[in-house]
Design a protein around this motif. Sequence first.
Motif, PDB file in Angstrom:
ATOM      1  N   GLY A 190      17.001 -12.009  -7.366  1.00  0.00           N
ATOM      2  CA  GLY A 190      17.053 -12.246  -5.924  1.00  0.00           C
ATOM      3  C   GLY A 190      16.430 -13.554  -5.484  1.00  0.00           C
ATOM      4  N   GLU A 191      16.897 -14.031  -4.324  1.00  0.00           N
ATOM      5  CA  GLU A 191      16.385 -15.275  -3.740  1.00  0.00           C
ATOM      6  C   GLU A 191      15.276 -14.943  -2.756  1.00  0.00           C
ATOM      7  N   PRO A 192      14.060 -15.483  -2.976  1.00  0.00           N
ATOM      8  CA  PRO A 192      12.945 -15.201  -2.069  1.00  0.00           C
ATOM      9  C   PRO A 192      13.213 -15.726  -0.666  1.00  0.00           C
ATOM     10  N   GLY A 193      12.862 -14.929   0.327  1.00  0.00           N
ATOM     11  CA  GLY A 193      12.900 -15.382   1.705  1.00  0.00           C
ATOM     12  C   GLY A 193      14.197 -15.164   2.452  1.00  0.00           C
ATOM     13  N   ARG A 194      15.259 -14.843   1.753  1.00  0.00           N
ATOM     14  CA  ARG A 194      16.523 -14.653   2.471  1.00  0.00           C
ATOM     15  C   ARG A 194      16.471 -13.396   3.334  1.00  0.00           C
ATOM     16  N   PHE A 195      15.908 -12.328   2.800  1.00  0.00           N
ATOM     17  CA  PHE A 195      15.731 -11.102   3.567  1.00  0.00           C
ATOM     18  C   PHE A 195      14.236 -10.758   3.592  1.00  0.00           C
ATOM     19  N   VAL A 196      13.684 -10.727   4.782  1.00  0.00           N
ATOM     20  CA  VAL A 196      12.266 -10.382   4.952  1.00  0.00           C
ATOM     21  C   VAL A 196      12.193  -9.086   5.767  1.00  0.00           C
ATOM     22  N   PHE A 197      11.793  -8.031   5.114  1.00  0.00           N
ATOM     23  CA  PHE A 197      11.737  -6.719   5.749  1.00  0.00           C
ATOM     24  C   PHE A 197      10.320  -6.406   6.239  1.00  0.00           C
ATOM     25  N   PRO A 198      10.183  -5.479   7.183  1.00  0.00           N
ATOM     26  CA  PRO A 198       8.862  -5.152   7.735  1.00  0.00           C
ATOM     27  C   PRO A 198       7.923  -4.564   6.688  1.00  0.00           C
ATOM     28  N   ARG A 199       6.630  -4.866   6.855  1.00  0.00           N
ATOM     29  CA  ARG A 199       5.573  -4.278   6.033  1.00  0.00           C
ATOM     30  C   ARG A 199       5.000  -3.116   6.833  1.00  0.00           C
ATOM     31  N   PRO A 200       5.406  -1.875   6.547  1.00  0.00           N
ATOM     32  CA  PRO A 200       5.084  -0.747   7.427  1.00  0.00           C
ATOM     33  C   PRO A 200       3.591  -0.458   7.542  1.00  0.00           C
ATOM     34  N   MET A 201       3.135  -0.289   8.776  1.00  0.00           N
ATOM     35  CA  MET A 201       1.792   0.173   9.114  1.00  0.00           C
ATOM     36  C   MET A 201       0.665  -0.768   8.666  1.00  0.00           C
ATOM     37  N   VAL A 202       0.982  -2.047   8.426  1.00  0.00           N
ATOM     38  CA  VAL A 202      -0.088  -2.977   8.049  1.00  0.00           C
ATOM     39  C   VAL A 202      -0.731  -3.616   9.278  1.00  0.00           C
ATOM     40  N   PRO A 205      -5.089  -0.253  11.786  1.00  0.00           N
ATOM     41  CA  PRO A 205      -6.161   0.072  10.838  1.00  0.00           C
ATOM     42  C   PRO A 205      -5.826   1.314  10.020  1.00  0.00           C
ATOM     43  N   GLY A 206      -6.534   1.478   8.929  1.00  0.00           N
ATOM     44  CA  GLY A 206      -6.332   2.654   8.107  1.00  0.00           C
ATOM     45  C   GLY A 206      -5.592   2.339   6.827  1.00  0.00           C
ATOM     46  N   MET A 207      -5.444   3.345   5.983  1.00  0.00           N
ATOM     47  CA  MET A 207      -4.854   3.166   4.659  1.00  0.00           C
ATOM     48  C   MET A 207      -3.687   4.113   4.403  1.00  0.00           C
ATOM     49  N   ASP A 208      -3.083   4.658   5.470  1.00  0.00           N
ATOM     50  CA  ASP A 208      -1.892   5.489   5.315  1.00  0.00           C
ATOM     51  C   ASP A 208      -0.655   4.613   5.114  1.00  0.00           C
ATOM     52  N   PHE A 209       0.411   5.229   4.610  1.00  0.00           N
ATOM     53  CA  PHE A 209       1.653   4.520   4.323  1.00  0.00           C
ATOM     54  C   PHE A 209       2.823   5.175   5.047  1.00  0.00           C
ATOM     55  N   SER A 210       3.894   4.404   5.235  1.00  0.00           N
ATOM     56  CA  SER A 210       5.152   4.930   5.759  1.00  0.00           C
ATOM     57  C   SER A 210       6.270   4.010   5.281  1.00  0.00           C
ATOM     58  N   PHE A 211       7.291   4.591   4.667  1.00  0.00           N
ATOM     59  CA  PHE A 211       8.373   3.770   4.126  1.00  0.00           C
ATOM     60  C   PHE A 211       9.744   4.116   4.699  1.00  0.00           C
ATOM     61  N   SER A 212       9.820   5.092   5.609  1.00  0.00           N
ATOM     62  CA  SER A 212      11.124   5.487   6.140  1.00  0.00           C
ATOM     63  C   SER A 212      11.741   4.376   6.987  1.00  0.00           C
ATOM     64  N   GLY A 213      10.946   3.687   7.790  1.00  0.00           N
ATOM     65  CA  GLY A 213      11.457   2.593   8.615  1.00  0.00           C
ATOM     66  C   GLY A 213      11.956   1.434   7.774  1.00  0.00           C
ATOM     67  N   LEU A 214      11.314   1.191   6.653  1.00  0.00           N
ATOM     68  CA  LEU A 214      11.744   0.126   5.747  1.00  0.00           C
ATOM     69  C   LEU A 214      13.129   0.435   5.193  1.00  0.00           C
ATOM     70  N   LYS A 215      13.376   1.686   4.847  1.00  0.00           N
ATOM     71  CA  LYS A 215      14.706   2.084   4.363  1.00  0.00           C
ATOM     72  C   LYS A 215      15.770   1.824   5.432  1.00  0.00           C
ATOM     73  N   THR A 216      15.433   2.126   6.671  1.00  0.00           N
ATOM     74  CA  THR A 216      16.379   1.905   7.763  1.00  0.00           C
ATOM     75  C   THR A 216      16.703   0.426   7.901  1.00  0.00           C
ATOM     76  N   ALA A 217      15.680  -0.418   7.765  1.00  0.00           N
ATOM     77  CA  ALA A 217      15.882  -1.871   7.859  1.00  0.00           C
ATOM     78  C   ALA A 217      16.817  -2.357   6.753  1.00  0.00           C
ATOM     79  N   VAL A 218      16.667  -1.806   5.576  1.00  0.00           N
ATOM     80  CA  VAL A 218      17.545  -2.193   4.461  1.00  0.00           C
ATOM     81  C   VAL A 218      18.974  -1.723   4.727  1.00  0.00           C
ATOM     82  N   ARG A 219      19.113  -0.502   5.227  1.00  0.00           N
ATOM     83  CA  ARG A 219      20.443   0.028   5.535  1.00  0.00           C
ATOM     84  C   ARG A 219      21.153  -0.877   6.554  1.00  0.00           C
ATOM     85  N   ASN A 220      20.422  -1.303   7.573  1.00  0.00           N
ATOM     86  CA  ASN A 220      21.004  -2.188   8.590  1.00  0.00           C
ATOM     87  C   ASN A 220      21.400  -3.532   7.997  1.00  0.00           C
TER      88      ASN A 220
END
Length: 348
Positions: A190-202, A205-220
């Motif tokens: 892959g080519e760096p920088g062509r697609f920049v997706f969100p970094r969820p919940m960064v 504050p806190g150390m929880d994770f969420s990846f469902s929104g990232l999947k949606t961004a990729v689907r779009n």
Amino acid sequence: MRVLGIETSCDETGVAIYDDSQGLLSHKLYSQVTMHAEFGGVVPELASRDHIRKLIPLIEEAFREAKLEKGDVDGVAYTSGPGLIGALMVGASFGRSLAHAWGVPALGVHHMEGHLLAPMLEHAPPPFPFVALLVSGGHTMLVDVAGVGEYELLGESLDDAAGEAFDKTAKMMGLPYPGGPMLSKIAEQGEPGRFVFPRPMVDRPGMDFSFSGLKTAVRNAIAAEAVNETVEQQTMADIAYGFQEAVVETLVIKCRRALKHTGHKSLVIAGGVSANSQLRKRLDELATSMKSQLYYPRLEFCTDNGAMIAYAGLQRLKAGEHSPLSIDVKPRWPLVDLPSINTNGEAS
């Protein structure tokens, strides 16, 4: 003490024998990936049936490799959760029955504790205390580890685990099962920088994770790039690169927070996704920048395996823990519910 370990939580049948003075004596693993690939994912009933077929031959091979006779162990450890209930029942039934026949204690082991302690199988194990990032198909969590059983949950995924996000995204991209490793391989082109997706919940504050929104961004992104319902191969590689970067950077950011929060100088990564080379590279850079040390198991012990169950079981069997004759499995089982082992090596 010498322990037979049995792992059947999902789609790998793992058997190993571990000796606390000689180390790992044997390690056998059978993967069901080829069987489940036809269906694009794990079929629980088929997984359970295949564990039944493979366990006895693997146990026999493990004893032959260790040059031991049947029953030449001081205990039997088996995965009792979390995982697929049918698959867990197979391993628990076998393990408990063997222990009863041989007259030795048996113990149901927490699958994620097995992963957490897998780096202890290496020649240079991590010292306590440490921060552990457990990343697999079913779990993503950060844990403050003071000792065996002394766990404080710092953060976890609120929806999909990182490995699950890899597999589901790969399926959206039309990659064959198991998709996660295939996605990582394609991302290398892959080519760096062509697609920049969100970094969820960064951004909170806190150390929880969420990846469902990232999947949606990729689907779009895939939908936007589709021409006549197809996406160019290079574009797919670029999307894969962008997705992997988003997941890895998110995990790195949360690990940095965990190290700062605890003040620990050791970071452990374990679970199937810990085999990802990009994640290892970035976490190694993080550890170096924070004057800390990164630890992880060798690749064969990143995925589910019997060696980690034998090791974890041995620690608790030595402390006097054992399971009753009844078969008890737990498809859901919080890691923090486990009892600790005190400095005298006794469960408390």
